[in-house]
Design a protein around this motif. Structure first.
Motif, PDB file in Angstrom:
ATOM      1  N   GLU A 137       0.830  -1.200   0.000  1.00  0.00           N
ATOM      2  CA  GLU A 137       0.000   0.000   0.000  1.00  0.00           C
ATOM      3  C   GLU A 137       0.862   1.245   0.000  1.00  0.00           C
ATOM      4  O   GLU A 137       0.627   2.194  -0.766  1.00  0.00           O
ATOM      5  N   PHE A 167      -3.395   8.820   2.418  1.00  0.00           N
ATOM      6  CA  PHE A 167      -3.295   7.375   2.661  1.00  0.00           C
ATOM      7  C   PHE A 167      -1.839   6.928   2.625  1.00  0.00           C
ATOM      8  O   PHE A 167      -1.403   6.107   3.428  1.00  0.00           O
ATOM      9  N   GLN A 223      -0.184   7.695   5.727  1.00  0.00           N
ATOM     10  CA  GLN A 223      -0.721   6.829   6.792  1.00  0.00           C
ATOM     11  C   GLN A 223      -0.044   5.458   6.754  1.00  0.00           C
ATOM     12  O   GLN A 223       0.286   4.892   7.798  1.00  0.00           O
ATOM     13  N   GLU A 224       0.190   4.953   5.563  1.00  0.00           N
ATOM     14  CA  GLU A 224       0.837   3.640   5.459  1.00  0.00           C
ATOM     15  C   GLU A 224       2.259   3.691   6.006  1.00  0.00           C
ATOM     16  O   GLU A 224       2.722   2.736   6.629  1.00  0.00           O
ATOM     17  N   SER A 266      -6.600   0.603  -6.720  1.00  0.00           N
ATOM     18  CA  SER A 266      -6.487   0.710  -5.263  1.00  0.00           C
ATOM     19  C   SER A 266      -7.567  -0.097  -4.551  1.00  0.00           C
ATOM     20  O   SER A 266      -7.412  -0.466  -3.387  1.00  0.00           O
ATOM     21  N   PRO A 316      -6.387  -1.880   0.244  1.00  0.00           N
ATOM     22  CA  PRO A 316      -6.725  -1.779   1.664  1.00  0.00           C
ATOM     23  C   PRO A 316      -7.739  -2.836   2.075  1.00  0.00           C
ATOM     24  O   PRO A 316      -7.721  -3.321   3.199  1.00  0.00           O
ATOM     25  N   GLU A 350      -7.402   1.193   8.094  1.00  0.00           N
ATOM     26  CA  GLU A 350      -7.554   0.458   6.827  1.00  0.00           C
ATOM     27  C   GLU A 350      -9.018   0.432   6.393  1.00  0.00           C
ATOM     28  O   GLU A 350      -9.333   0.591   5.209  1.00  0.00           O
ATOM     29  N   GLN A 378      -9.905   3.724   4.931  1.00  0.00           N
ATOM     30  CA  GLN A 378      -9.370   3.898   3.579  1.00  0.00           C
ATOM     31  C   GLN A 378     -10.207   3.126   2.566  1.00  0.00           C
ATOM     32  O   GLN A 378     -10.558   3.634   1.500  1.00  0.00           O
ATOM     33  N   ASP A 379     -10.531   1.917   2.941  1.00  0.00           N
ATOM     34  CA  ASP A 379     -11.339   1.094   2.047  1.00  0.00           C
ATOM     35  C   ASP A 379     -12.683   1.777   1.781  1.00  0.00           C
ATOM     36  O   ASP A 379     -13.152   1.845   0.645  1.00  0.00           O
TER      37      ASP A 379
END
Ligand SMILES: *[C@@H]1O[C@H](CO)[C@@H](O)[C@H](O)[C@H]1NC(C)=O
Ligand SMILES: *[C@@H]1O[C@H](CO)[C@@H](O)[C@H](O)[C@H]1NC(C)=O
Ligand SMILES: *[C@@H]1O[C@H](CO)[C@@H](O)[C@H](O)[C@H]1NC(C)=O
Ligand SMILES: *[C@@H]1O[C@H](CO)[C@@H](O)[C@H](O)[C@H]1NC(C)=O
Ligand SMILES: *[C@@H]1O[C@H](CO)[C@@H](O)[C@H](O)[C@H]1NC(C)=O
Ligand SMILES: *[C@@H]1O[C@H](CO)[C@@H](O)[C@H](O)[C@H]1NC(C)=O
Ligand SMILES: *[C@@H]1O[C@H](CO)[C@@H](O)[C@H](O)[C@H]1NC(C)=O
Length: 592
Positions: free
Chosen positions: A51, A97, A100-101, A156, A160, A190, A193-194
């Motif tokens: 990711e 994102f 964040q990862e 994408s 996630p 996660e 994000q999804d």
């Protein structure tokens, strides 16, 4: 005074030692079968790397090596990642994102340590291949995830969500509250994000993905179907628009979030995830996003599982079982060392105290003005000597218990090595049937054993459901020893394709196919190879249980290959049917 405080000491010591015994019981249950938190959390690092690199490159045109190089730990840079052509709505979201990862990777590495970033294939060709597979034909021109926002969001859509289902699967298996806390926090983000990616796609659900004729919603459905197919564990993935039977409470066709019949998140196991991200539907066959496989113990076990085990054969399988047995000894009596130390220390204290009290006793007996009270002194001496005797006895007893335990472990080891011939003539060591069957050894004279087998035949179906495998051993049956040896020499090859044992995880991931292959070969009864070894083992076991060696006995083994119980004569099959739970019931309980 000094002596009465020593007596007090004794009582405290006993309470203490008793507490240690109770504690040791708890340690055993807590670690009954240790699923190691570290390995499970580290597994997620594979997805976090994927990711991070995809999002970082997609928005910034550079990856972890530029943002936070130490986190990659020297792993190779991802192949084919590029900056995507994103619009002003999507670009900042993906950038957020991406960072964040990076945080997720840092959090995991800080808490449980990490490993080098695996090689990632983020090339356009790799995505194109995946999309072709999803839609079922070759898209022309090739799908390019980096071409525009829609394509990038579709690409994408994969990532996630898989991470999210992985965290949902991992959480219940973690033991330490700190691990659970970490995974819960990762899961929260996660999932968010999804949800955002799915919402962005949902908004564009009716748009056609140019230049193809399929809409965004259709693409998501096809990708989800592909993931379900690769994951090989039913429906755990749904597109953004679904038939009403998959919608929330069977009332919606919109499906912004993918969830089960009660709208709970689906969970995936590491092998399922690997099957998907490798794109091969096989957790030991790497490819897809991970051309050289994912990293960490769990993924490596899957990758190497088959090949290495095939090379190492039964010896290796046996080795991990034997290592388990050693662990069992420690787990069963983790405080033995401490207890022994205290027995010694208190014996010494009691000895010293006796040494000083005895002269006092003589003075008390001989009387006189300053003589101590006779009864009190005599009482103290008695307590000291009594305590000393008890402590020494406890010490010796502890040693004896350890000895017995070690012998039992060695006996379990020897049992695990005994060879059997299955109905297909394949020779396996008993250890290889672990988790598949419950062998019941019937040892005795020929007539007795055959009678018992006849009786068992009447309960055949019931016994088979309970995984019972009959292993008749006839006492003193004359056989040519040379033939036995030949049979015994062969098994390492036979061992090759069989499931490994050992870690909980291996057990599940290693090859449902091999197991079912093995199951098909198990036909209620197996023949012992090398009967003299079996006989020797049974005689030893009889001695240890105080039964005259050579008597007719039956021995029921557990699924893990250790002795469940044994009895004189032949077993009462009806009783055994009652006593053993059917295997399916057992497995489905474990599964849940
Ligand atoms: C988990 O197992 C790994 C080896 O697989 C070991 O290095 C690590 O220390 C273990 N962690 C814990 C918390 O037991
Ligand atoms: C990435 O995947 C593509 C498509 O399968 C393949 O052609 C390419 O060689 C792969 N790259 C690496 C580094 O494995
Ligand atoms: C969690 O445990 C269950 C049951 O033991 C097992 O089926 C599953 O594979 C485990 N999940 C993970 C993520 O390890
Ligand atoms: C997409 O099209 C369907 C009919 O095909 C319609 O019911 C739905 O409202 C549309 N969704 C959006 C977001 O435009
Ligand atoms: C929705 O329908 C499916 C069968 O199509 C059924 O299994 C499920 O229980 C239903 N869900 C609810 C909440 O009624
Ligand atoms: C997975 O791949 C391994 C290694 O190539 C192979 O031995 C095994 O049969 C495959 N498993 C399945 C279920 O196809
Ligand atoms: C296990 O087998 C070895 C070698 O065959 C033997 O020396 C040993 O005594 C056996 N252990 C027990 C407990 O029977």
């Amino acid at each position: 005074m000094a002596t009465s405080s020593i007596s007090y000491c004794f009582s405290v010591a006993f309470v203490f030692l008793f507490a240690l015994d109770t504690l040791s019981f708890q340690v055993m249950t807590a670690s009954g079968h240790v699923a190691n938190d570290t390995d499970q959390i580290q597994f997620a690092l594979n997805l976090e790397f994927l990711e991070a690199e995809f999002f970082l490159h997609g928005t910034l045109g550079k990856g972890l090596d530029d943002i936070s190089p130490n986190l990659a730990q020297g792993g190779p840079p991802p192949a084919g990642a590029r900056k995507a052509n994103l619009d002003i709505l999507v670009a900042p979201i993906i950038e957020e994102f991406a960072y964040q990862e990076v945080g997720h990777i840092r959090a995991i590495v800080q808490r449980v340590g990490g490993f080098p970033r695996p090689l990632l294939n983020l090339s356009r060709q790799n995505f194109a291949k995946l999309f072709d597979e999803a839609v079922g034909f070759a898209l022309i021109p090739q799908f390019d995830p980096y071409a525009n926002s829609i394509n990038y969001l579709l690409a994408s859509y994969l990532i996630p969500y898989v991470g999210l289902t992985g965290y949902v699967g991992t959480l219940p298996n973690l033991t330490a509250p700190a691990s659970r806390g970490l995974v819960a926090s990762l899961l929260g983000v996660e999932a968010g994000q999804d949800a955002v990616i799915r919402t962005l796609l949902y908004e564009r659900g009716n748009q056609t993905v140019l230049p193809y004729s399929l809409t965004v919603a259709e693409f998501t459905n096809r990708i989800s179907e592909l993931r379900n197919k690769l994951g090989k564990s039913g429906n755990k993935d749904e597109g953004i628009r679904v038939p009403i039977t998959l919608g929330a409470e069977n009332k919606t066709t919109s499906n912004v979030l993918s969830a089960d019949v009660n709208s709970l998140s689906y969970a995936r196991t590491p092998p399922e995830i690997l099957r998907i991200v490798y794109g091969t539907g096989n957790e030991s066959l790497h490819g897809g996003f991970y051309p050289q496989g994912a990293n960490g113990k769990i993924a490596r076990t899957c990758v190497t599982g088959w090949l290495e085990e095939a090379r190492l054969g039964g010896e290796d399988i046996g080795y991990s079982f034997r290592r388990d047995l050693k662990l069992i000894s420690e787990v069963q009596a983790p405080f033995r060392g401490i207890r022994r130390f205290f027995y010694l220390a208190f014996s010494a204290a009691a000895g010293i105290s006796t040494f000083f009290t005895v002269p006092r006793l003589f003075r008390a007996i001989s009387g006189g003005d300053d003589a101590p009270d006779l009864w009190e002194t005599a009482g103290n001496v008695a307590i000291n000597i009594g305590g000393l005797i008890v402590l020494v006895a406890l010490f010796l007893w502890e040693n004896k218990k350890e000895e017995e335990q070690l012998t039992q472990i060695s006996r379990d080891e020897n049992l695990s090595r005994l060879p059997l011939r299955l109905s297909t003539n394949r020779i396996v060591e008993l250890v290889q049937l672990r988790d598949t069957v419950r062998p019941v050894i019937l040892a005795g004279k020929k007539e007795t054993v055959s009678l018992s087998i006849q009786q068992a035949a009447r309960f055949r179906t019931e016994l088979l459901r309970r995984g019972v495998l009959l292993v008749p051993v006839i006492w003193d049956e004359v056989r040519a020893p040379q033939i036995e040896k030949k049979g015994f020499g062969a098994p390492s090859k036979a061992a090759a394709a069989l499931p490994s044992i050992g870690e909980e995880f291996e057990k599940r991931t290693q090859s449902i196919t091999a197991k079912s292959k093995l199951k098909a070969e198990i036909r209620f009864k197996a023949e012992v190879v090398s009967p003299s070894e079996w006989e020797r083992w049974i005689r030893d076991q009889q001695k240890s249980e105080g039964v005259t060696p050579g008597e007719d006995v039956y021995i029921i083994l557990r699924l893990d290959g250790r002795v469940r119980r044994s009895g004189k004569g032949m077993p009462d099959w009806q009783q055994i049917v009652k006593e053993l739970p059917p295997i399916e019931a057992l497995l489905s309980k474990l599964e849940r």
